[in-house]
Design a protein around this motif. Structure first.
Motif, PDB file in Angstrom:
ATOM      1  N   ASP A 111      13.671   6.995  -1.652  1.00 42.66           N
ATOM      2  CA  ASP A 111      15.052   6.499  -2.222  1.00 42.66           C
ATOM      3  C   ASP A 111      15.454   7.750  -3.152  1.00 42.66           C
ATOM      4  N   GLY A 112      16.660   7.801  -3.140  1.00 43.45           N
ATOM      5  CA  GLY A 112      17.517   8.903  -4.003  1.00 43.45           C
ATOM      6  C   GLY A 112      17.411  10.403  -3.583  1.00 43.45           C
ATOM      7  N   THR A 113      16.796  10.563  -2.569  1.00 39.32           N
ATOM      8  CA  THR A 113      16.680  11.952  -1.954  1.00 39.32           C
ATOM      9  C   THR A 113      17.621  12.513  -1.196  1.00 39.32           C
ATOM     10  N   ASN A 114      18.613  11.607  -0.502  1.00 35.60           N
ATOM     11  CA  ASN A 114      19.370  12.104   0.344  1.00 35.60           C
ATOM     12  C   ASN A 114      20.953  11.210  -0.047  1.00 35.60           C
ATOM     13  N   THR A 115      22.058  11.977   0.069  1.00 38.33           N
ATOM     14  CA  THR A 115      23.447  11.397  -0.302  1.00 38.33           C
ATOM     15  C   THR A 115      23.855  10.535   0.927  1.00 38.33           C
ATOM     16  N   LYS A 116      24.805   9.677   0.875  1.00 36.51           N
ATOM     17  CA  LYS A 116      25.584   8.804   1.756  1.00 36.51           C
ATOM     18  C   LYS A 116      26.040   9.694   2.832  1.00 36.51           C
ATOM     19  N   ASP A 117      26.655  10.933   2.388  1.00 37.25           N
ATOM     20  CA  ASP A 117      27.210  11.781   3.579  1.00 37.25           C
ATOM     21  C   ASP A 117      26.082  12.118   4.347  1.00 37.25           C
ATOM     22  N   GLU A 118      25.008  12.526   3.815  1.00 36.00           N
ATOM     23  CA  GLU A 118      23.775  13.278   4.461  1.00 36.00           C
ATOM     24  C   GLU A 118      23.458  12.036   5.494  1.00 36.00           C
ATOM     25  N   LYS A 119      23.307  11.086   5.109  1.00 33.93           N
ATOM     26  CA  LYS A 119      22.629   9.942   5.999  1.00 33.93           C
ATOM     27  C   LYS A 119      23.970   9.634   7.104  1.00 33.93           C
ATOM     28  N   ALA A 120      24.986   9.448   6.624  1.00 33.54           N
ATOM     29  CA  ALA A 120      26.106   9.159   7.802  1.00 33.54           C
ATOM     30  C   ALA A 120      26.123  10.518   8.745  1.00 33.54           C
ATOM     31  N   SER A 180      22.492   0.613  19.741  1.00 35.67           N
ATOM     32  CA  SER A 180      21.506   1.401  19.800  1.00 35.67           C
ATOM     33  C   SER A 180      21.413   1.856  18.049  1.00 35.67           C
ATOM     34  N   TYR A 181      20.313   1.850  17.462  1.00 34.71           N
ATOM     35  CA  TYR A 181      20.198   1.676  16.068  1.00 34.71           C
ATOM     36  C   TYR A 181      19.374   2.816  15.489  1.00 34.71           C
ATOM     37  N   ILE A 182      19.745   3.250  14.177  1.00 30.47           N
ATOM     38  CA  ILE A 182      19.002   4.075  13.353  1.00 30.47           C
ATOM     39  C   ILE A 182      19.003   3.750  12.193  1.00 30.47           C
ATOM     40  N   TYR A 183      17.942   3.573  11.466  1.00 31.12           N
ATOM     41  CA  TYR A 183      17.673   2.991  10.109  1.00 31.12           C
ATOM     42  C   TYR A 183      17.282   4.035   9.273  1.00 31.12           C
ATOM     43  N   VAL A 184      17.725   4.515   8.398  1.00 33.71           N
ATOM     44  CA  VAL A 184      17.170   5.434   7.167  1.00 33.71           C
ATOM     45  C   VAL A 184      16.897   4.573   6.264  1.00 33.71           C
ATOM     46  N   GLN A 185      15.455   4.284   5.941  1.00 36.15           N
ATOM     47  CA  GLN A 185      14.880   3.514   5.276  1.00 36.15           C
ATOM     48  C   GLN A 185      14.581   4.316   3.910  1.00 36.15           C
ATOM     49  N   GLU A 186      15.271   3.988   2.833  1.00 33.92           N
ATOM     50  CA  GLU A 186      14.927   4.357   1.601  1.00 33.92           C
ATOM     51  C   GLU A 186      13.523   3.496   0.708  1.00 33.92           C
ATOM     52  N   VAL A 187      12.549   4.320   0.454  1.00 29.77           N
ATOM     53  CA  VAL A 187      11.365   3.544  -0.095  1.00 29.77           C
ATOM     54  C   VAL A 187      11.142   4.045  -1.479  1.00 29.77           C
ATOM     55  N   SER A 188      10.555   3.338  -2.188  1.00 28.54           N
ATOM     56  CA  SER A 188      10.241   3.630  -3.438  1.00 28.54           C
ATOM     57  C   SER A 188       9.270   4.840  -3.711  1.00 28.54           C
ATOM     58  N   ALA A 189       9.342   5.796  -4.610  1.00 27.55           N
ATOM     59  CA  ALA A 189       8.417   6.830  -4.672  1.00 27.55           C
ATOM     60  C   ALA A 189       6.926   6.662  -4.973  1.00 27.55           C
ATOM     61  N   ASP A 190       6.918   5.415  -5.766  1.00 27.93           N
ATOM     62  CA  ASP A 190       5.775   4.983  -6.257  1.00 27.93           C
ATOM     63  C   ASP A 190       4.998   3.997  -5.015  1.00 27.93           C
ATOM     64  N   ALA A 191       5.508   3.712  -4.003  1.00 27.68           N
ATOM     65  CA  ALA A 191       4.765   2.607  -3.117  1.00 27.68           C
ATOM     66  C   ALA A 191       4.966   3.786  -1.850  1.00 27.68           C
ATOM     67  N   TYR A 192       5.111   4.933  -1.579  1.00 24.97           N
ATOM     68  CA  TYR A 192       5.316   5.696  -0.455  1.00 24.97           C
ATOM     69  C   TYR A 192       4.442   7.009  -0.486  1.00 24.97           C
TER      70      TYR A 192
END
Length: 132
Positions: A74-83, A104-116
């Protein structure tokens, strides 16, 4: 890091494996700025007669589909980058698979750095270690 889990409504094919993985690696490194050498991709193939959208199989609709998720810290990519990533990947899958169902789906899943993490260490640990 990251890991991508991909499902496509096609028969399994080594050439399609290569095309999908190269397309995703290129966009993941260019747009999301992830390291190619740390990016893992798993591709599963689902027969179009087993993929149902709106109550009808893709085979009956004459369409193809895909789904993939990518896990990033989480927090490593901007909304524009993900879009941009979602738009470019959708377009590229259309070129690879033929007529796509809009569902057809794409899911950019942001996960916590302490749990990944990978290799037995969290991303947060790696970050802290890099600062000392």
């Amino acid at each position: 890091m990251p890991i991508l889990t991909v499902k496509v409504s096609q028969p399994a094919s080594p050439s399609l494996n290569k095309a999908i993985s190269e397309m995703l690696l290129e966009r993941t490194t260019r747009i999301l700025r992830k390291k190619r050498e740390l990016t893992a991709i798993v591709i599963d193939y689902v027969p179009p007669e087993n993929w149902i959208v709106g109550g009808a199989t893709l085979a009956a609709q004459g369409k193809n589909s895909f789904y993939f998720d990518i896990k990033v810290v989480d927090g490593t990519n901007t909304k524009d980058e993900k879009a941009q990533y979602i738009a470019e990947c959708f377009e590229a899958f259309g070129e690879l698979l033929g007529p796509l169902h809009e569902e057809s789906y794409i899911y950019v899943q942001e996960v916590s750095a302490d749990a990944y993490g990978f290799g037995g260490a969290t991303q947060e640990f790696r970050y802290i270690r890099s600062k000392s």
